[in-house]
Each structure stands twice: as C-alpha cells, then as structure tokens.
Design an enzyme around this catalytic site. Structure first.
Site, short mmCIF file in Angstrom:
data_model
loop_
_atom_site.label_atom_id
_atom_site.label_comp_id
_atom_site.label_asym_id
_atom_site.label_seq_id
_atom_site.Cartn_x
_atom_site.Cartn_y
_atom_site.Cartn_z
N GLU A 1 0.81 -1.24 0.00
CA GLU A 1 0.00 0.00 0.00
C GLU A 1 0.83 1.28 0.00
OE1 GLU A 1 -2.80 -0.47 3.23
OE2 GLU A 1 -3.48 -2.43 2.48
N ASN B 1 2.05 -5.27 -3.10
CA ASN B 1 0.64 -5.58 -2.82
C ASN B 1 -0.14 -4.29 -2.52
OD1 ASN B 1 -1.38 -7.68 -2.14
ND2 ASN B 1 -1.19 -6.95 -0.03
N HIS C 1 -10.44 -6.10 -2.10
CA HIS C 1 -11.51 -5.84 -1.13
C HIS C 1 -12.61 -5.14 -1.92
CE1 HIS C 1 -9.13 -7.20 2.22
NE2 HIS C 1 -8.14 -6.42 1.85
N GLU D 1 -6.36 -10.72 -1.19
CA GLU D 1 -7.16 -10.46 0.03
C GLU D 1 -8.64 -10.39 -0.32
OE1 GLU D 1 -5.60 -7.11 2.26
OE2 GLU D 1 -3.52 -7.66 1.84
N ASP E 1 -12.41 -10.22 -0.68
CA ASP E 1 -13.71 -10.27 -0.02
C ASP E 1 -14.64 -9.33 -0.77
OD1 ASP E 1 -12.80 -7.80 1.11
OD2 ASP E 1 -12.38 -8.74 3.05
#
Ligand code: 9MR
Length: 464
Positions: free
Chosen positions: A165, A206, A242, A270, A272
């Site tokens: 990030e 990432n 996400h 990751e 979701d």
C-alpha cells in the site's frame, strides 16, 4: 518454490487427480454430510488448474476447532493475516518476536499448505518507535527488519508481500515514514533486501483499489515496469480485491493481463466482497456472480497464480468493524456453512454440482429440468432449475414437478409460479418465460427451509 511448497503441490496434485475423476457431486455432498469428504476442496480444484486457493488467518481463531477444521482442509495456501507485521515481528528496535506467526506457519506446514508472507514494509501496524528513527538510520533499520523477518522464514514462505500500500488513489506516493525519510528509493531497497534474505521467495508488491485499470494501478504498473528495466528483483503484484457487491471492475482481467505481460506474476491476495447486511437471496446471488467473475479473470491469465480470501468465514472478517452495516463478504457464513459464493468459486474452478434431468414429451415437444442446489446454510438453501426445450418445435409453456422428501419447504420463488401440495411442488412458467424456441432455456430460482438432509430431487419437466 521452496521445499514445503513443492511437497504440498505434489500431495494436492495426487489428491486432486483422484477427486476430480471420481463421481463427485455437490448435491450429494449437500444431501449427506458423510459424503462431503469425498468432494474436492477449493484447494484441490485450484491445484488441478495450476493455481492455489487460500485463506488469510489470524492467531485467535486457531483455537476454534470448527474453524480450523475448514481452514486445514479446504485451502492449499495460508496468508498470515496480522502477526508477521512489524508491530508483532519487531515490537521494539532490534527485538524480534516470531512466536505468533510461527504458530500459523506451523499450522500451514502441518496441513501441506503453502504460505504467503504478509507484510515486510507497511505504514500501518507499525510500532511507534519506527516513526522516531532518525532519517539517516531508517534505511538501515528497514534493511535489518527485512533481513531478520524474511531470514527467519527463509524457505518457509513462497511469496512475500514486500511492500504494502505505497500509493495514494491518484497514483502519487503515500507519505509514509519510509517515503518521507528514505525517499522514492525505499521500495526498490526493500525488494533488494528481501531477495538477499530469502532468494527463493517470490517477491510481491501488494495494494488495494488496483484491481481495475485506474490512476493507482497505472502507478503500480509504471513502477513494476521500471523495476524490471533496472533489474530490481520483483516477481509479482498482489491485487488485494476488497470489493463491493456488484462492483467488480470491468477491467480486472485486462489489468491482470497487462501486469503478466510485464513479466511478473499476479495474485488475488485479500479477496472479499462486502454487502449491506443482512444477507438475502438476491444479494447472495449477486455475490456469487461477483466471486465467479473474479475467479474466472484469474483463470483466464496464466500468470495469475492464485486467489486468497481475507479469511473465509463471515464470522471472522475485518469488514463489520471497519464498515458498520456492511459484511457477509466471504464464502462461508458465521456457522461455517458454504454460501452461494463458495459454490460459484467451486464451479468456476471446475467443480461440478449434481443435476437431475428428465425429459417428457411427444410429437416433437419435450423439455428438461436441471436442478441445482446453489447454496446451503443453517436451516435453509437456495435452489435453481433451468428448463430447456429439447424438442424440435417451439413450446408455449412448461411445468416442473418434484417431491420434497425430507420435510424441506419452498419459500420465495422467482421466474415461475409455484404451488405446493403436501410434499409435491409444481412450478409453472411465469407469463413471460413459457415461450421457448427449440433448445431455448429459462431459469427459475427459490429459497427454502431445510432442517436436515436436502437431497437433490428428480425434477420432471412437461410441456404446456
Ligand atoms: O485483517 C487485518 C485486520 O485484522 C487488522 O486490524 C487490519 C489493520 O489495518 O489489517 C487487516 O488486514 C489488512 C491487510 O493487512 C492489508 N490490506 C488491508 C487489510 C484489511 O484492512
């Protein structure tokens, strides 16, 4: 790839070959828990496609046996969700603590699962002392952190999220302490230090909101391109994913492809897909479609190496605490029942669900009904029936009947008109979907209750 990873792969490949060629059926698994063990897992299905399918996990949940039963069996990859981060791994300067992360890595090794390491350099979950390091010392401190953490896990981690990030939404660098005190070069320096610490781990950058093509993913793209040109050791990019219900970026696959074309691997790290809670059948169906889209996008690009969900159960997700009123973002519910999103991934990875097809008709007419259990949860299920005109002439109406043998009910039903008499369910076409050309199809769906076994019934279709 490291030794444990290779072992995990071989074991899974063997298991998968047996599982995929057997006569396995989701419907059977849903109906009879005793046969569930025979169905392939997401990890096995992914392995058969040359990918992994994993989950993040965190230490507190390792004490829950219902949780670990799923974690240890369904996935072939684990990401350490929190405890490799700087605040855990180097809580004070020069004092390293791997106690908690080691527990997760040991769990993964015991279950033949490969491990993604997460994460070496991040502005969050950073202990305060790092912010106080003088500018002239921070590069050395960062290198020492990476040498110790990646060194400790050398050979045990297949991927490292080396830097996490580092970009803002507009593609500029985030003004983290590393950016401010070391400058632009800190990311390249981190990758070089990670390569030295664990030469066999694949090194990833990432980030989130980089799944589609936008200013932030462009910045990431330009960085990877320049790293490749300069020989900075980068092996992959992690798209966190996400995502929000119904909002999978339309450029996801194209974006994965452009990174692959630069010569790096891509991982969905990751995943979701959050919704406003509570769940309902329509949201679940949308979520299933979204999970399917993401899975298919990864499968479409050879260098997309795997998918990780950010924990697997709605009871253990970070979403509700950060986005009040939202949640239900994962593939298992709070009670570890598989959701429609699970079955969507399962099917996208090549798993097959049981269907029952019956044809009745004469004089060139006839139809089939293909019944599928889309999802199953505590006390309920979602079913779906596709009607196909198998005759040579157009039909103007259809009727599908089946028997609810185990005390199930059919509740809300869409794209059809249902009547239930005792155990018999009859569904006729709605006024807009009875007319089917030869080989034409239409699908109706429903939710219902079931308290025990829910076998896939024989659904009989007749015309008119
Ligand atoms: O899942 C993690 C949660 O338990 C932590 O409280 C949180 C702290 O920021 O980090 C979560 O994981 C994040 C991951 O490390 C990086 N990408 C975003 C994830 C969700 O916030």
């Amino acid at each position: 790839m490291s030794a444990p990873a290779g072992r995990a792969r071989r074991v899974l490949a063997a298991a998968t070959a047996a599982a995929v060629t057997g006569t396995l059926a989701v419907g059977m698994a849903v109906a009879a828990p005793s046969s569930e063990a025979a169905a392939p897992t997401l990890g096995q299905l992914a392995a058969a496609k040359g990918r992994y399918f994993g989950s993040a996990t965190d230490n507190p949940t390792l004490n829950n046996s219902a949780y670990t039963a799923v974690l240890g069996s369904e996935f072939d990859q684990i990401t350490v969700g929190n405890t490799q981060k700087w605040m855990y791994s180097e809580p004070s300067r020069g004092r390293f603590d791997f106690t908690q992360a080691d527990q997760i890595v040991a769990f993964a090794q015991a279950h033949d699962q490969i491990v993604r390491g997460h994460t070496l350099v991040w502005h969050n979950q950073l202990p305060d002392w790092v912010n106080g390091v003088p500018a002239g010392e921070l590069l050395g401190v960062m290198r020492n952190h990476i040498a110790n953490v990646a060194g400790h896990y050398r050979g045990k981690v297949v991927h490292w999220d080396v830097v996490n990030e580092a970009f803002e939404e507009d593609g500029t660098r985030r003004q983290s302490v590393f950016q401010q005190k070391i400058g632009d070069s800190y990311i390249a320096e981190a990758f070089k230090a990670a390569r030295a610490a664990d030469p066999n781990a694949k090194l990833y950058y990432n980030d989130y909101n980089v799944e589609g093509i936008n200013a932030k993913s462009d910045a990431m793209y330009n960085m990877v391109k320049s790293f490749k040109q300069q020989g900075i050791p980068i092996d992959g990019v992690g798209l966190q994913a996400h995502l929000i219900l119904g909002q999978v970026p339309g450029t996801l696959q194209q974006n994965i492809k452009r990174f692959a074309d630069l010569g790096v691997d891509v991982a969905i790290t990751e995943l979701d897909i959050r919704m406003r809670t509570p769940r309902d059948a329509a949201k679940d169906a949308q979520q299933a479609a979204d999970y399917r889209t993401v899975t298919n996008a990864c499968l479409a690009v050879t260098r997309c190496v795997g998918i990780t969900v950010w924990d697997f159960s709605d009871g253990y997700s970070w979403i509700p605490s950060v986005f009040p009123g939202e949640g239900a973002a994962l593939i298992y519910d709070e009670n570890f029942n598989k959701k429609p999103s699970y079955w969507a991934v399962y099917e996208a990875l090549g798993g097959t669900t049981t269907t029952t097809t019956t044809t009745t008709g004469n004089n060139g007419t006839g139809c089939t009904a293909t019944y599928r259990v889309v999802g199953q949860w505590n006390g309920g299920y979602q079913g779906e029936v596709t009607v196909r005109n198998t005759g040579a002439v157009r039909i103007t109406g259809w009727t599908v009947k089946w028997t609810l043998a185990q005390g199930q009910t059919v509740g809300s039903l869409w794209n059809g008109v249902s009547t239930t008499s005792g155990q018999e369910v009859t569904v006729r076409n709605a006024n807009y979907n009875g007319n089917l050309a030869p080989n034409g199809t239409t699908t109706f769906g429903f939710t219902g209750s079931s308290t025990g076994a829910n076998p896939v019934p024989t659904a009989v279709c007749t015309t008119a």
